[in-house]
Every structure is written in C-alpha cells, then in structure tokens.
Design a protein around this motif. Structure first.
Motif, PDB file in Angstrom:
ATOM      1  N   MET A   1       0.858  -1.175   0.000  1.00 41.84           N
ATOM      2  CA  MET A   1       0.000   0.000   0.000  1.00 41.84           C
ATOM      3  C   MET A   1       0.903   1.236   0.000  1.00 41.84           C
ATOM      4  SD  MET A   1      -2.874   1.146   2.809  1.00 41.84           S
ATOM      5  CE  MET A   1      -3.639  -0.445   2.762  1.00 41.84           C
ATOM      6  N   SER A   2       0.677   2.111  -0.918  1.00 43.88           N
ATOM      7  CA  SER A   2       1.519   3.298  -1.034  1.00 43.88           C
ATOM      8  C   SER A   2       1.172   4.344   0.024  1.00 43.88           C
ATOM      9  CB  SER A   2       1.373   3.912  -2.431  1.00 43.88           C
ATOM     10  OG  SER A   2       0.119   4.538  -2.541  1.00 43.88           O
ATOM     11  N   TYR A   3       2.081   5.271   0.206  1.00 50.53           N
ATOM     12  CA  TYR A   3       1.879   6.368   1.144  1.00 50.53           C
ATOM     13  C   TYR A   3       0.645   7.179   0.767  1.00 50.53           C
ATOM     14  CZ  TYR A   3       2.869  10.703   3.653  1.00 50.53           C
ATOM     15  OH  TYR A   3       2.784  11.808   4.458  1.00 50.53           O
ATOM     16  N   THR A   4       0.499   7.491  -0.526  1.00 43.96           N
ATOM     17  CA  THR A   4      -0.646   8.266  -0.995  1.00 43.96           C
ATOM     18  C   THR A   4      -1.939   7.508  -0.746  1.00 43.96           C
ATOM     19  OG1 THR A   4       0.699   9.307  -2.688  1.00 43.96           O
ATOM     20  CG2 THR A   4      -1.655   9.420  -2.989  1.00 43.96           C
ATOM     21  N   HIS A   5      -1.952   6.230  -1.076  1.00 47.81           N
ATOM     22  CA  HIS A   5      -3.144   5.406  -0.865  1.00 47.81           C
ATOM     23  C   HIS A   5      -3.528   5.419   0.613  1.00 47.81           C
ATOM     24  CE1 HIS A   5      -5.877   1.977  -1.048  1.00 47.81           C
ATOM     25  NE2 HIS A   5      -5.245   1.521   0.013  1.00 47.81           N
ATOM     26  N   ASN A   6      -2.558   5.259   1.478  1.00 40.90           N
ATOM     27  CA  ASN A   6      -2.810   5.221   2.912  1.00 40.90           C
ATOM     28  C   ASN A   6      -3.387   6.551   3.401  1.00 40.90           C
ATOM     29  OD1 ASN A   6      -2.844   3.962   5.391  1.00 40.90           O
ATOM     30  ND2 ASN A   6      -0.741   4.520   5.878  1.00 40.90           N
ATOM     31  N   ASN A   7      -2.852   7.677   2.946  1.00 37.91           N
ATOM     32  CA  ASN A   7      -3.359   8.985   3.347  1.00 37.91           C
ATOM     33  C   ASN A   7      -4.774   9.221   2.842  1.00 37.91           C
ATOM     34  OD1 ASN A   7      -1.126   9.757   4.777  1.00 37.91           O
ATOM     35  ND2 ASN A   7      -0.226  10.937   3.122  1.00 37.91           N
ATOM     36  N   LEU A   8      -5.059   8.836   1.617  1.00 36.14           N
ATOM     37  CA  LEU A   8      -6.397   9.030   1.057  1.00 36.14           C
ATOM     38  C   LEU A   8      -7.420   8.134   1.748  1.00 36.14           C
ATOM     39  CD1 LEU A   8      -5.487   9.410  -2.698  1.00 36.14           C
ATOM     40  CD2 LEU A   8      -6.404  11.178  -1.197  1.00 36.14           C
ATOM     41  N   MET A   9      -7.027   6.928   2.106  1.00 31.89           N
ATOM     42  CA  MET A   9      -7.949   6.053   2.823  1.00 31.89           C
ATOM     43  C   MET A   9      -8.212   6.619   4.222  1.00 31.89           C
ATOM     44  SD  MET A   9     -10.020   3.627   2.627  1.00 31.89           S
ATOM     45  CE  MET A   9      -9.587   2.726   1.164  1.00 31.89           C
ATOM     46  N   ALA A  10      -7.190   7.156   4.850  1.00 36.07           N
ATOM     47  CA  ALA A  10      -7.374   7.782   6.164  1.00 36.07           C
ATOM     48  C   ALA A  10      -8.285   9.003   6.045  1.00 36.07           C
ATOM     49  CB  ALA A  10      -6.020   8.180   6.754  1.00 36.07           C
ATOM     50  N   MET A  11      -8.133   9.755   4.954  1.00 37.90           N
ATOM     51  CA  MET A  11      -8.982  10.924   4.715  1.00 37.90           C
ATOM     52  C   MET A  11     -10.442  10.491   4.577  1.00 37.90           C
ATOM     53  SD  MET A  11      -8.651  13.425   1.460  1.00 37.90           S
ATOM     54  CE  MET A  11      -8.547  15.153   1.775  1.00 37.90           C
ATOM     55  N   ARG A  12     -10.671   9.422   3.830  1.00 35.55           N
ATOM     56  CA  ARG A  12     -12.028   8.887   3.671  1.00 35.55           C
ATOM     57  C   ARG A  12     -12.605   8.464   5.019  1.00 35.55           C
ATOM     58  NH1 ARG A  12     -13.093   6.900  -1.724  1.00 35.55           N
ATOM     59  NH2 ARG A  12     -11.218   6.978  -2.950  1.00 35.55           N
ATOM     60  N   GLN A  13     -11.823   7.699   5.774  1.00 38.71           N
ATOM     61  CA  GLN A  13     -12.304   7.163   7.044  1.00 38.71           C
ATOM     62  C   GLN A  13     -12.578   8.282   8.041  1.00 38.71           C
ATOM     63  OE1 GLN A  13     -12.875   3.663   7.288  1.00 38.71           O
ATOM     64  NE2 GLN A  13     -14.165   4.512   8.891  1.00 38.71           N
ATOM     65  N   ASN A  14     -11.684   9.258   8.117  1.00 38.89           N
ATOM     66  CA  ASN A  14     -11.889  10.389   9.036  1.00 38.89           C
ATOM     67  C   ASN A  14     -13.136  11.176   8.669  1.00 38.89           C
ATOM     68  OD1 ASN A  14      -9.639   9.806  10.583  1.00 38.89           O
ATOM     69  ND2 ASN A  14      -8.302  11.180   9.434  1.00 38.89           N
ATOM     70  N   TYR A  15     -13.345  11.372   7.390  1.00 32.18           N
ATOM     71  CA  TYR A  15     -14.537  12.089   6.935  1.00 32.18           C
ATOM     72  C   TYR A  15     -15.781  11.311   7.343  1.00 32.18           C
ATOM     73  CZ  TYR A  15     -18.076  14.066   3.875  1.00 32.18           C
ATOM     74  OH  TYR A  15     -19.232  14.636   3.396  1.00 32.18           O
ATOM     75  N   TRP A  16     -15.794  10.020   7.027  1.00 34.16           N
ATOM     76  CA  TRP A  16     -16.985   9.225   7.301  1.00 34.16           C
ATOM     77  C   TRP A  16     -17.274   9.141   8.799  1.00 34.16           C
ATOM     78  CZ3 TRP A  16     -20.783   8.310   4.260  1.00 34.16           C
ATOM     79  CH2 TRP A  16     -21.835   7.562   4.762  1.00 34.16           C
ATOM     80  N   ASP A  17     -16.237   9.064   9.614  1.00 34.06           N
ATOM     81  CA  ASP A  17     -16.405   8.926  11.064  1.00 34.06           C
ATOM     82  C   ASP A  17     -16.767  10.234  11.758  1.00 34.06           C
ATOM     83  OD1 ASP A  17     -15.844   6.244  10.827  1.00 34.06           O
ATOM     84  OD2 ASP A  17     -13.746   6.445  11.451  1.00 34.06           O
ATOM     85  N   ASP A  18     -16.705  11.353  11.049  1.00 29.89           N
ATOM     86  CA  ASP A  18     -16.991  12.661  11.645  1.00 29.89           C
ATOM     87  C   ASP A  18     -18.494  12.794  11.907  1.00 29.89           C
ATOM     88  OD1 ASP A  18     -17.337  15.299  12.350  1.00 29.89           O
ATOM     89  OD2 ASP A  18     -16.068  16.091  10.748  1.00 29.89           O
ATOM     90  N   GLU A  19     -18.870  12.699  13.160  1.00 27.84           N
ATOM     91  CA  GLU A  19     -20.277  12.802  13.555  1.00 27.84           C
ATOM     92  C   GLU A  19     -20.631  14.200  14.074  1.00 27.84           C
ATOM     93  OE1 GLU A  19     -22.646  10.390  13.262  1.00 27.84           O
ATOM     94  OE2 GLU A  19     -21.165   9.099  12.290  1.00 27.84           O
TER      95      GLU A  19
END
Length: 101
Positions: A1-19
């Motif tokens: 998993m690339s650095y960029t992929h990891n950051n973008l997945m974290a961005m997705r997860q953080n966005y989705w988890d923001d309640e």
C-alpha cells in the motif's frame, strides 16, 4: 500500500467517522439523496451511502474536500461515476477504488 493510498484512505475514514460536523452530515444526506434520485437505491440507508462513498474515485474525494459534494463540478463527477458503475452499485458489488489524481 503506497503512502498516498494510505493517506487518502485515512482521509475517507476520518470524513466518514466525523459525527460532529454539520457540514459532513449534510453532505452525507446529499450523497444519500443522490443515490435515491439516480435510482441506485429506492430508499438509501446510511450503510448504502457509506458503501457508495467508499467506492468513489480519489479525485472525487479530493475535489469534494475542497469544494463540497454539492458543488456542480463534483456532482457531475458523482453522476458520471454512478452512470459508469450503475449495475455494480445497485448490487453493492466491490469496486476497485481509483487512486489516480
């Protein structure tokens, strides 16, 4: 998993988890309504919306982060994604996420 992929997945997860953000909640509702309007799901649930969100190409995530999902350019990209993957989305099939930016 690339650095960029990891950051973008974290961005997705953080966005989705923001309640706590009213903006994020409104955008989740916008995505839900888009799925219903485009006929992907008759009555899209939060789980349906999450599934859809995690299928979006990274370019849409990045643009939406900057402009918002309801921006006309981003909405056009969403509709294109839906039209391209309509049957797979309706079946909730696994889609390969596109990470090219």
């Amino acid at each position: 998993m690339s650095y960029t992929h990891n950051n973008l997945m974290a961005m997705r997860q953080n966005y989705w988890d923001d309640e706590s953000s009213s903006t994020v909640q409104a955008e989740k509702q916008f995505l839900r309504n888009t799925l219903i309007e485009e006929g992907i799901f008759k009555d899209a649930t939060l789980d349906d919306t999450k599934y859809f969100f995690f299928t979006l190409p990274s370019i849409i995530i990045v643009k939406a982060h900057a402009l918002g999902f309801d921006h006309s350019h981003v909405k056009h990209m969403l509709i294109t994604h839906i039209d391209t993957h309509r049957v797979a989305l309706m079946r909730k099939s696994t889609l390969k996420i596109q990470f090219r930016i």
